[in-house]
Scaffold this motif. Structure first.
Motif, mmCIF file in Angstrom:
data_model
loop_
_atom_site.group_PDB
_atom_site.id
_atom_site.type_symbol
_atom_site.label_atom_id
_atom_site.label_comp_id
_atom_site.label_asym_id
_atom_site.label_seq_id
_atom_site.Cartn_x
_atom_site.Cartn_y
_atom_site.Cartn_z
ATOM 1 N N PHE A 172 0.836 -1.190 0.000
ATOM 2 C CA PHE A 172 0.000 0.000 0.000
ATOM 3 C C PHE A 172 0.873 1.243 0.000
ATOM 4 O O PHE A 172 1.892 1.312 0.675
ATOM 5 C CB PHE A 172 -0.879 0.030 1.249
ATOM 6 N N GLU A 176 -3.023 5.061 -2.405
ATOM 7 C CA GLU A 176 -3.951 3.946 -2.588
ATOM 8 C C GLU A 176 -4.927 3.775 -1.428
ATOM 9 O O GLU A 176 -5.807 2.921 -1.482
ATOM 10 C CB GLU A 176 -3.162 2.643 -2.776
ATOM 11 N N LEU A 177 -4.778 4.592 -0.396
ATOM 12 C CA LEU A 177 -5.662 4.444 0.758
ATOM 13 C C LEU A 177 -7.128 4.645 0.389
ATOM 14 O O LEU A 177 -8.011 3.996 0.939
ATOM 15 C CB LEU A 177 -5.260 5.426 1.859
ATOM 16 N N HIS A 210 1.772 -3.244 4.757
ATOM 17 C CA HIS A 210 0.362 -3.430 4.411
ATOM 18 C C HIS A 210 0.254 -3.748 2.926
ATOM 19 O O HIS A 210 0.850 -3.059 2.087
ATOM 20 C CB HIS A 210 -0.440 -2.169 4.731
ATOM 21 N N TYR A 211 -0.499 -4.784 2.605
ATOM 22 C CA TYR A 211 -0.619 -5.216 1.213
ATOM 23 C C TYR A 211 -2.081 -5.326 0.792
ATOM 24 O O TYR A 211 -2.936 -5.778 1.575
ATOM 25 C CB TYR A 211 0.005 -6.599 1.022
ATOM 26 N N SER A 212 -2.337 -4.911 -0.441
ATOM 27 C CA SER A 212 -3.565 -5.345 -1.098
ATOM 28 C C SER A 212 -3.190 -6.610 -1.870
ATOM 29 O O SER A 212 -2.074 -6.738 -2.383
ATOM 30 C CB SER A 212 -4.099 -4.277 -2.047
ATOM 31 N N LEU A 222 -6.846 -8.464 1.646
ATOM 32 C CA LEU A 222 -5.886 -7.612 2.345
ATOM 33 C C LEU A 222 -5.072 -8.463 3.312
ATOM 34 O O LEU A 222 -5.545 -9.490 3.796
ATOM 35 C CB LEU A 222 -6.608 -6.514 3.136
#
Length: 309
Positions: A172, A176-177, A210-212, A222
């Motif tokens: 992230f 992209e939030l 943090h990953y999508s 997520l």
């Protein structure tokens, strides 16, 4: 001979090396006395409100100036809707009001920050945590199991799920939030507001990732990683509701474990609600084993007589 001691209370956002060692010593004493080490950790990096004190200490000071940490408490508040409270007290200093004072300091801190609800954290293998919570008018909200994997000692099973191996973990970024708002609300472990606050509070921390999770169908889920000294925690592993039961959960877990194996991680932990039978079965299939159990007791601060702004 009468020993004169003064108890001094203080608050801070992080511990010094001496204080951390002192708290670890209390945890060892609790382990010897109770049979279990209190599940209290002092990492405030994920707290949404960075300026909020998260650690509260009680020190016993003698007339000649010597001092000893005899109690500690911690607030974990990755969102703004509730904070988790955990504490440990030196067995020799129990039933002397230390817990009540530490609890009061923590609650006042949450009230000042506008956090309306409190979760009392207790070891699920002990009975005293529930009795304390009930005295405060709290109700048991849920229980969690902490599971652990030691990658060097465990073999990752070959994925058999339909979509296994077809996902990419994309870090992230700040821009992209806003994409989170377009996802269904029930993909988040908590609320969307708390999820966004958690990511915003830690996105620039190199220890927090943090990953999508993406496939040919777009974002499918997520996941987040938190690491320190080779020990990692997997947090918030979730799959879009419309894509569940298609193997994506296993594919995400396998991708994360593969990354951590390449990093020579010492251990990998995750937490799962005790009622989530499917997730527990998935984690066990990847050689995760139960390490501890935690109970969470919820109480609104209004019900305790506090006026939350």
């Amino acid at each position: 001979m009468k020993l004169e001691l003064t108890i001094v209370f203080s608050e801070r956002q992080e511990l010094t090396g001496y204080e951390r060692d002192a708290v670890e010593n209390i945890k060892r004493l609790c382990l010897e006395f109770d049979g279990y080490e209190p599940g209290i950790h002092f990492d405030a990096r994920l707290n949404a409100i960075k300026t909020m004190p998260a650690i509260f200490l009680a020190e016993a000071k003698g007339a000649s100036g010597e001092s000893r940490v005899v109690g500690a408490a911690f607030i974990f508040a990755p969102g703004r809707s509730e904070g988790e409270f955990s504490a440990c007290i030196d067995p020799l200093f129990r039933r002397s009001g230390l817990f009540s004072q530490l609890f009061s300091m923590a609650v006042n801190t949450l009230v000042s920050a506008g956090v309306p609800s409190l979760l009392l954290v207790s070891d699920g293998r002990l009975g005293n945590g529930g009795s304390i919570a009930r005295k405060l008018g709290a109700e048991r909200s849920y229980g969690e199991i902490t599971m652990v994997l030691v990658p060097k000692k465990s073999r990752l099973e070959s994925p058999t799920a339909l979509y296994a191996g077809s996902v990419r973990l994309v870090p992230f970024s700040h821009k992209e939030l806003d994409d989170l708002a377009a996802l269904p609300a029930d993909i988040f472990v908590g609320s969307f507001q708390d999820e966004r606050a958690l990511i915003e509070s830690s996105i620039d921390d190199p220890a927090c990732e943090h990953y999508s999770v993406r496939s040919a169908e777009g974002i499918v889920g997520l996941v987040a990683l938190y690491g320190k000294d080779g020990d990692y925690m997997i947090n918030g592993l979730s799959v879009l509701p419309s894509l569940r039961r298609k193997g994506y959960g296993g594919a995400i877990l396998d991708a994360v474990i593969s990354i951590l194996r390449r990093r020579n991680a010492s251990s990998v932990r995750l937490e799962v609600e005790e009622t989530n039978v499917a997730a527990i079965a998935l984690y066990r299939s990847r050689n995760f084993t139960e390490e501890s159990r935690t109970e969470y007791w919820r109480v609104s601060l209004d019900s305790l007589g506090y006026a939350v702004p």
